[in-house]
Design a protein around this motif. Structure first.
Motif, PDB file in Angstrom:
ATOM      1  N   THR A  54     -23.133  -3.613 -10.448  1.00  0.00           N
ATOM      2  CA  THR A  54     -21.852  -3.554 -11.378  1.00  0.00           C
ATOM      3  C   THR A  54     -23.003  -3.637 -13.014  1.00  0.00           C
ATOM      4  N   ARG A  55     -22.378  -4.700 -13.047  1.00  0.00           N
ATOM      5  CA  ARG A  55     -23.534  -5.548 -14.551  1.00  0.00           C
ATOM      6  C   ARG A  55     -25.111  -4.419 -15.177  1.00  0.00           C
ATOM      7  N   ALA A  56     -24.975  -3.571 -14.542  1.00  0.00           N
ATOM      8  CA  ALA A  56     -25.728  -2.581 -15.058  1.00  0.00           C
ATOM      9  C   ALA A  56     -25.272  -1.694 -15.351  1.00  0.00           C
ATOM     10  N   ILE A  57     -24.978  -0.795 -14.231  1.00  0.00           N
ATOM     11  CA  ILE A  57     -24.221   0.179 -15.131  1.00  0.00           C
ATOM     12  C   ILE A  57     -23.122  -0.037 -15.673  1.00  0.00           C
ATOM     13  N   ALA A  58     -22.363  -0.624 -15.911  1.00  0.00           N
ATOM     14  CA  ALA A  58     -21.600  -1.135 -16.794  1.00  0.00           C
ATOM     15  C   ALA A  58     -22.272  -1.535 -17.968  1.00  0.00           C
ATOM     16  N   ALA A  59     -23.170  -2.306 -18.102  1.00  0.00           N
ATOM     17  CA  ALA A  59     -24.061  -1.979 -19.356  1.00  0.00           C
ATOM     18  C   ALA A  59     -25.049  -0.229 -19.846  1.00  0.00           C
ATOM     19  N   GLU A  60     -24.733   0.715 -18.989  1.00  0.00           N
ATOM     20  CA  GLU A  60     -25.647   1.689 -19.154  1.00  0.00           C
ATOM     21  C   GLU A  60     -23.907   2.495 -19.560  1.00  0.00           C
ATOM     22  N   ALA A  61     -22.923   2.162 -19.285  1.00  0.00           N
ATOM     23  CA  ALA A  61     -21.897   2.464 -20.017  1.00  0.00           C
ATOM     24  C   ALA A  61     -22.271   2.607 -20.952  1.00  0.00           C
ATOM     25  N   ILE A 117      -9.508   3.907 -23.331  1.00  0.00           N
ATOM     26  CA  ILE A 117     -10.179   4.961 -22.616  1.00  0.00           C
ATOM     27  C   ILE A 117      -9.449   5.487 -21.320  1.00  0.00           C
ATOM     28  N   ALA A 118      -9.444   6.535 -21.285  1.00  0.00           N
ATOM     29  CA  ALA A 118      -8.789   6.651 -20.377  1.00  0.00           C
ATOM     30  C   ALA A 118      -9.899   6.765 -18.224  1.00  0.00           C
ATOM     31  N   VAL A 119      -8.678   6.095 -17.325  1.00  0.00           N
ATOM     32  CA  VAL A 119      -9.799   5.778 -16.114  1.00  0.00           C
ATOM     33  C   VAL A 119     -10.439   7.222 -15.702  1.00  0.00           C
ATOM     34  N   GLU A 120      -9.644   8.170 -15.870  1.00  0.00           N
ATOM     35  CA  GLU A 120     -11.139   9.129 -15.436  1.00  0.00           C
ATOM     36  C   GLU A 120     -11.747   9.382 -16.172  1.00  0.00           C
ATOM     37  N   ALA A 172     -17.910   8.293 -16.761  1.00  0.00           N
ATOM     38  CA  ALA A 172     -19.156   7.763 -17.399  1.00  0.00           C
ATOM     39  C   ALA A 172     -19.584   6.448 -16.004  1.00  0.00           C
ATOM     40  N   LEU A 173     -19.241   6.012 -15.954  1.00  0.00           N
ATOM     41  CA  LEU A 173     -19.504   4.592 -14.878  1.00  0.00           C
ATOM     42  C   LEU A 173     -20.619   5.587 -14.164  1.00  0.00           C
ATOM     43  N   LEU A 174     -20.100   6.616 -13.361  1.00  0.00           N
ATOM     44  CA  LEU A 174     -21.311   7.109 -12.329  1.00  0.00           C
ATOM     45  C   LEU A 174     -22.094   8.149 -12.584  1.00  0.00           C
ATOM     46  N   ALA A 175     -22.094   8.693 -14.202  1.00  0.00           N
ATOM     47  CA  ALA A 175     -22.990   9.351 -14.569  1.00  0.00           C
ATOM     48  C   ALA A 175     -23.737   8.107 -14.956  1.00  0.00           C
ATOM     49  N   ALA A 176     -23.270   6.806 -16.397  1.00  0.00           N
ATOM     50  CA  ALA A 176     -24.687   5.827 -15.868  1.00  0.00           C
ATOM     51  C   ALA A 176     -25.485   5.431 -14.125  1.00  0.00           C
ATOM     52  N   ALA A 177     -24.645   5.328 -13.206  1.00  0.00           N
ATOM     53  CA  ALA A 177     -24.999   4.493 -12.220  1.00  0.00           C
ATOM     54  C   ALA A 177     -26.450   5.574 -11.527  1.00  0.00           C
ATOM     55  N   VAL A 178     -26.224   7.041 -11.606  1.00  0.00           N
ATOM     56  CA  VAL A 178     -27.130   7.945 -11.620  1.00  0.00           C
ATOM     57  C   VAL A 178     -28.074   7.571 -12.135  1.00  0.00           C
ATOM     58  N   MET A 184     -19.807  -0.252 -21.481  1.00  0.00           N
ATOM     59  CA  MET A 184     -19.022  -1.014 -21.489  1.00  0.00           C
ATOM     60  C   MET A 184     -18.084  -2.906 -20.821  1.00  0.00           C
ATOM     61  N   PRO A 185     -18.167  -3.199 -20.729  1.00  0.00           N
ATOM     62  CA  PRO A 185     -17.859  -4.474 -19.771  1.00  0.00           C
ATOM     63  C   PRO A 185     -17.828  -4.805 -18.399  1.00  0.00           C
ATOM     64  N   THR A 186     -18.358  -5.770 -18.333  1.00  0.00           N
ATOM     65  CA  THR A 186     -18.276  -5.578 -16.265  1.00  0.00           C
ATOM     66  C   THR A 186     -16.922  -5.205 -15.354  1.00  0.00           C
ATOM     67  N   ALA A 187     -15.685  -6.203 -16.564  1.00  0.00           N
ATOM     68  CA  ALA A 187     -14.719  -5.871 -16.239  1.00  0.00           C
ATOM     69  C   ALA A 187     -14.182  -3.978 -16.080  1.00  0.00           C
ATOM     70  N   SER A 188     -14.387  -3.266 -16.876  1.00  0.00           N
ATOM     71  CA  SER A 188     -14.383  -1.995 -16.529  1.00  0.00           C
ATOM     72  C   SER A 188     -14.585  -0.859 -15.532  1.00  0.00           C
TER      73      SER A 188
END
Length: 197
Positions: free
Chosen positions: A31-38, A4-7, A12-18, A40-44
């Motif tokens: 960070t873990r909750a936001i990544a899971a919502e998106a 998945i491209a960085v952008e 996706a992560l910003l939308a998940a954070a909202v 993605m793994p936390t490393a992403s």
């Protein structure tokens, strides 16, 4: 596994954070909750953002920029100062109504950032962003309609912010569109009352 491209990850992560912030507040927006919502793994998350704070700052900047663009669109065709002021005030509410999660998330970020001197700059950044956007609309009104204010321009902008912020905060609680529109109409009349005769 598809790359998945960085952008795209960032979006996706910003939308998940909202969504996470709007649902559970900043206390649950790890960070873990936001990544899971998106999905993605936390490393992403750490691949895209240098830190949680950097992500929050980027989220604030993105929200403020989108709000400013939306309000600019609402006054583009205004043929009179009354239409311009009414359109600008309504534009702020329309933006909140279009995506209430974003407005809730921004309120949560402001409340959270006031909890310490170190984080307070985020709340200041939000309100500095609002002041800059509203100040630009006040200057645009001056230029387009040859307006002279009875009070300093900065005071007009601050007053407009009080109106929009208050109406949006109340709307988030009761979702009463008609009452919000009435409040904005009253506010527009008060702003027009600041025009020098």
């Amino acid at each position: 596994m598809q790359r998945i491209a960085v952008e795209d990850r960032r979006a996706a992560l910003l939308a998940a954070a909202v969504r996470v912030i709007a649902r559970g507040g900043m206390a649950r927006a790890s960070t873990r909750a936001i990544a899971a919502e998106a999905g993605m793994p936390t490393a992403s998350f750490h691949y895209v953002f240098t830190s949680h704070a950097a992500m929050v700052e980027e989220l604030v900047a993105a929200i403020l920029a989108a709000q400013s663009v939306a309000v600019a669109g609402s006054v583009a065709e205004a043929g009179s100062l009354r239409e311009f002021v009414g359109g600008a005030l309504q534009g702020w509410l329309d933006r909140a109504a279009e995506d209430p999660e974003v407005e809730v998330a921004l309120h949560e970020i402001v409340a959270w950032s006031r909890s310490s001197a170190e984080l307070r700059r985020l709340a200041e950044r939000v309100y500095d962003g609002y002041a800059g956007s509203i100040g630009a609309f006040v200057r645009a009104a001056e230029e387009r309609f040859a307006v002279r204010w009875a009070v300093p321009r900065e005071d007009v902008a601050r007053f407009v912010l009080v109106i929009t912020d208050g109406v949006a905060a109340r709307w988030l609680v009761d979702r009463d569109d008609a009452a919000a529109r009435r409040s904005l109409a009253t506010g527009a009349g008060a702003v027009l009352g600041l025009v020098e005769a």
